[in-house]
Write a protein that holds these residues in place. Structure first.
Motif, short mmCIF file in Angstrom:
data_model
loop_
_atom_site.label_atom_id
_atom_site.label_comp_id
_atom_site.label_asym_id
_atom_site.label_seq_id
_atom_site.Cartn_x
_atom_site.Cartn_y
_atom_site.Cartn_z
N LYS A 1 -15.36 35.30 -11.33
CA LYS A 1 -14.69 35.54 -10.05
C LYS A 1 -13.72 34.41 -9.77
O LYS A 1 -13.98 33.25 -10.08
CB LYS A 1 -15.71 35.62 -8.91
CG LYS A 1 -16.61 36.83 -9.03
CD LYS A 1 -17.61 36.85 -7.92
CE LYS A 1 -18.56 38.02 -8.12
NZ LYS A 1 -19.67 37.97 -7.20
N GLU B 1 -16.38 36.71 -0.60
CA GLU B 1 -17.78 37.08 -0.56
C GLU B 1 -18.56 36.20 0.41
O GLU B 1 -19.41 36.68 1.15
CB GLU B 1 -18.41 37.02 -1.95
CG GLU B 1 -18.05 38.21 -2.80
CD GLU B 1 -18.78 38.23 -4.13
OE1 GLU B 1 -19.48 37.24 -4.48
OE2 GLU B 1 -18.65 39.24 -4.83
N GLU B 2 -18.28 34.91 0.41
CA GLU B 2 -18.93 33.99 1.34
C GLU B 2 -18.61 34.36 2.79
O GLU B 2 -19.48 34.31 3.66
CB GLU B 2 -18.53 32.55 1.05
CG GLU B 2 -19.13 32.01 -0.22
CD GLU B 2 -18.64 30.62 -0.57
OE1 GLU B 2 -18.18 29.89 0.35
OE2 GLU B 2 -18.72 30.26 -1.76
N ARG C 1 -14.66 34.54 -4.54
CA ARG C 1 -15.89 33.87 -4.09
C ARG C 1 -15.80 33.54 -2.60
O ARG C 1 -16.77 33.72 -1.85
CB ARG C 1 -16.15 32.61 -4.91
CG ARG C 1 -16.68 32.93 -6.30
CD ARG C 1 -17.26 31.70 -6.98
NE ARG C 1 -16.31 30.60 -7.13
CZ ARG C 1 -15.47 30.47 -8.13
NH1 ARG C 1 -15.41 31.37 -9.08
NH2 ARG C 1 -14.65 29.43 -8.19
#
Length: 120
Positions: A5, A13-14, A10
Motif C-alpha cells: 500500500k 485507511e487510518e 495507509r
C-alpha cells in the motif's frame, strides 16, 4: 505476496478506521457497511455507539469477525441474535457458537438440535 500500500492508501485507511471508531449516529455508520476493509467494518461494529439498527445491518456482513462483534455487542437486540443462528448443523461455525453463548448468558435455553427452545 500482494502489492504494498502507498502511504496515501495507509493514511486513508487510518482515517476511515478513526471515523468508524468515532461514529455516533446511524448516518455516521453508513459508509462503513460497504467499506472494503474488514478491520474497519469490525471497528464500526464494535463501536459502543452503534445502535441496534446499525448492528442488525452488520449482522449480514460476509466476514465472520464482524458478525462475532455484533454477537458480542451489548446493544444487539434479541431478534438480530436469533437471526444469526444457523439451523443447519453442517453450516454452524464460530458465529453460531458465539451467538448461542450470548443467548444462553441471557437465559435462552437450547434444545438438542442446537436451536432455541420456543418460550411457552
Amino acid at each position: 505476496m500482494g502489492r504494498r500500500k502507498t502511504p496515501e492508501e495507509r493514511a486513508d485507511e487510518e482515517r476511515r478506521y478513526a471515523l468508524a471508531s468515532a461514529a455516533h449516529t446511524d448516518e455516521d455508520f453508513e459508509p462503513f457497511f460497504t467499506d472494503t476493509n474488514q478491520a474497519i467494518r469490525n471497528a464500526a461494529a464494535m463501536n459502543p455507539d452503534a445502535s441496534a439498527a446499525v448492528l442488525d445491518r452488520f449482522a449480514s456482513d460476509r466476514f465472520w469477525s464482524v458478525r462475532i462483534a455484533v454477537a458480542e455487542h451489548p446493544r444487539t437486540d434479541r431478534a438480530t441474535l436469533l437471526r444469526m443462528l444457523e439451523a443447519d448443523p453442517r453450516r454452524r461455525g464460530v458465529v453460531h457458537h458465539e451467538t448461542r453463548k450470548r443467548l444462553e448468558r441471557e437465559g435462552v435455553r437450547f434444545g438438542d438440535d442446537g436451536m432455541p427452545i420456543p418460550e411457552a
